[in-house]
Design an enzyme around this catalytic site. Sequence first.
Site, short mmCIF file in Angstrom:
data_model
loop_
_atom_site.label_atom_id
_atom_site.label_comp_id
_atom_site.label_asym_id
_atom_site.label_seq_id
_atom_site.Cartn_x
_atom_site.Cartn_y
_atom_site.Cartn_z
N LYS A 86 0.81 -1.22 0.00
CA LYS A 86 0.00 0.00 0.00
C LYS A 86 0.84 1.28 0.00
CE LYS A 86 -4.66 -1.19 1.00
NZ LYS A 86 -4.56 -2.58 1.49
N SER B 276 -8.21 1.39 9.13
CA SER B 276 -7.66 0.81 10.36
C SER B 276 -6.50 -0.11 9.98
CB SER B 276 -8.73 0.01 11.09
OG SER B 276 -9.30 -0.93 10.22
N GLU C 11 -10.07 -13.90 -3.69
CA GLU C 11 -10.70 -13.24 -2.55
C GLU C 11 -11.15 -14.28 -1.53
OE1 GLU C 11 -14.00 -10.81 -3.85
OE2 GLU C 11 -14.89 -12.43 -4.99
N GLY D 64 -16.24 -13.65 1.53
CA GLY D 64 -16.53 -12.32 0.98
C GLY D 64 -16.26 -12.29 -0.50
N ASP E 21 -17.55 -11.03 -3.11
CA ASP E 21 -18.37 -10.03 -3.83
C ASP E 21 -17.88 -9.78 -5.25
OD1 ASP E 21 -16.21 -8.68 -2.24
OD2 ASP E 21 -16.84 -7.00 -3.48
N SER F 279 1.13 -9.87 -0.45
CA SER F 279 0.79 -8.44 -0.37
C SER F 279 1.20 -7.74 0.92
CB SER F 279 -0.71 -8.26 -0.59
OG SER F 279 -1.44 -8.96 0.38
C1 LIG Z 1 -5.30 -3.59 1.22
C2 LIG Z 1 -4.71 -4.94 1.17
C3 LIG Z 1 -5.16 -5.89 0.24
C4 LIG Z 1 -6.29 -5.63 -0.73
O1 LIG Z 1 -5.97 -4.62 -1.64
P1 LIG Z 1 -7.07 -3.92 -2.57
O2 LIG Z 1 -6.34 -2.93 -3.35
O3 LIG Z 1 -8.10 -3.31 -1.64
O4 LIG Z 1 -7.70 -5.00 -3.37
C5 LIG Z 1 -4.52 -7.11 0.21
N1 LIG Z 1 -3.50 -7.40 1.06
C6 LIG Z 1 -3.05 -6.51 1.97
C7 LIG Z 1 -1.94 -6.91 2.87
C8 LIG Z 1 -3.63 -5.25 2.05
O5 LIG Z 1 -3.19 -4.36 2.95
#
Ligand SMILES: *Cc1c(COP(=O)(O)O)cnc(C)c1O
Length: 328
Positions: A60, A85, A211, A215, A217, A311
């Site tokens: 992010k 959060s 996903e 959830g 969606d 991620s």
């Molecule tokens: C925010 C986040 C996601 C999901 O990302 P999106 O862009 O909302 O699809 C996945 N893994 C981690 C660790 C995140 O912080």
Amino acid sequence: MSAPGFDGLAIGPADVEAAAARLDGVAHRTPVLTSRTADERTGAQLFFKCENLQRIGAFKFRGAYNALARLPDAQRRAGVIAFSSGNHAQAIALSARLLGMPSVVVMPADAPALKIAATRGYGAEVVLYDRYTEDREAIGARIARERGMTLVPPYDHPDVMAGQGTSVLELIDQVGPLDALVVCLGGGGLLSGCAVAAHHRAPGVRVFGVEPAAGNDVQQSLRSGRRVRIDVPHTIADGAQTQQVGALTFPVIQRLVEDVVTVDDVQLARTMRFFAERMKLVVEPTGCLAAAALLEGVLPLPGLRVGIIVSGGNIALERYAELLVRDP
Ligand SMILES: *Cc1c(COP(=O)(O)O)cnc(C)c1O
């Protein structure tokens, strides 16, 4: 397969390339790991892009920094506001500090103390609200209005999407062409940016989203052709508890993503343990989504070179220990 075009989408390859230039020397160029065990188990060749080792512990940072770096001077001076959060909060706080901007993050009062402290630690002013009685959007809108601050959302924003996609430009630079790319999915900022980058750099690539089963969606939305809204899902993947895919991210996913599959919490916990035991990596449950789809046999891609986005790695140690020893 003919290459899909990018016309009419919120972002194109040039936006991701420009984001990569902005992030150069600021974001970490995260390592790519491989695992013989994972390859044997899946019959594929897997390349794990370790965004759990990114600044703030998740991808992010890329989107947040790119969005803030694009703001004109007057907006930079007034500062930025976000509500989150999770990892977006820390991403905004750190990016603002690096760019010398004030930042406000609106967080629920019952958010983990560690996350509140981390967000403050990066220099943000944290405004707490009661998630049962107060409306965070109203609070955020009021502060934005009063202080002239710019609101940066966690996924449904072109600069955020483009920033997230830089992880895949890097991945392909690091390992060469890919046959497939598998990405976790909440609101779709990461998946949409990565899909654009992948189709740009590796024409013919097959892109999949993953996903939580509780959830699904986006899976429902793809089947029905419109953005389905669901109740807050109960899952250990707390970074993917979004109720609806973004208005900007969804058209990208519709055009560039072949399919969205789901994994459940038991599969996520097993994958978390795999990362810890075999690869010596701390990965938060949401960060396990993409890998779980392969390792648990949900998405078989034998014989292919597959990029997997890991991620994030932010999880309280007590919670991590509990999930590691739980025997599913
Ligand atoms: C925010 C986040 C996601 C999901 O990302 P999106 O862009 O909302 O699809 C996945 N893994 C981690 C660790 C995140 O912080």
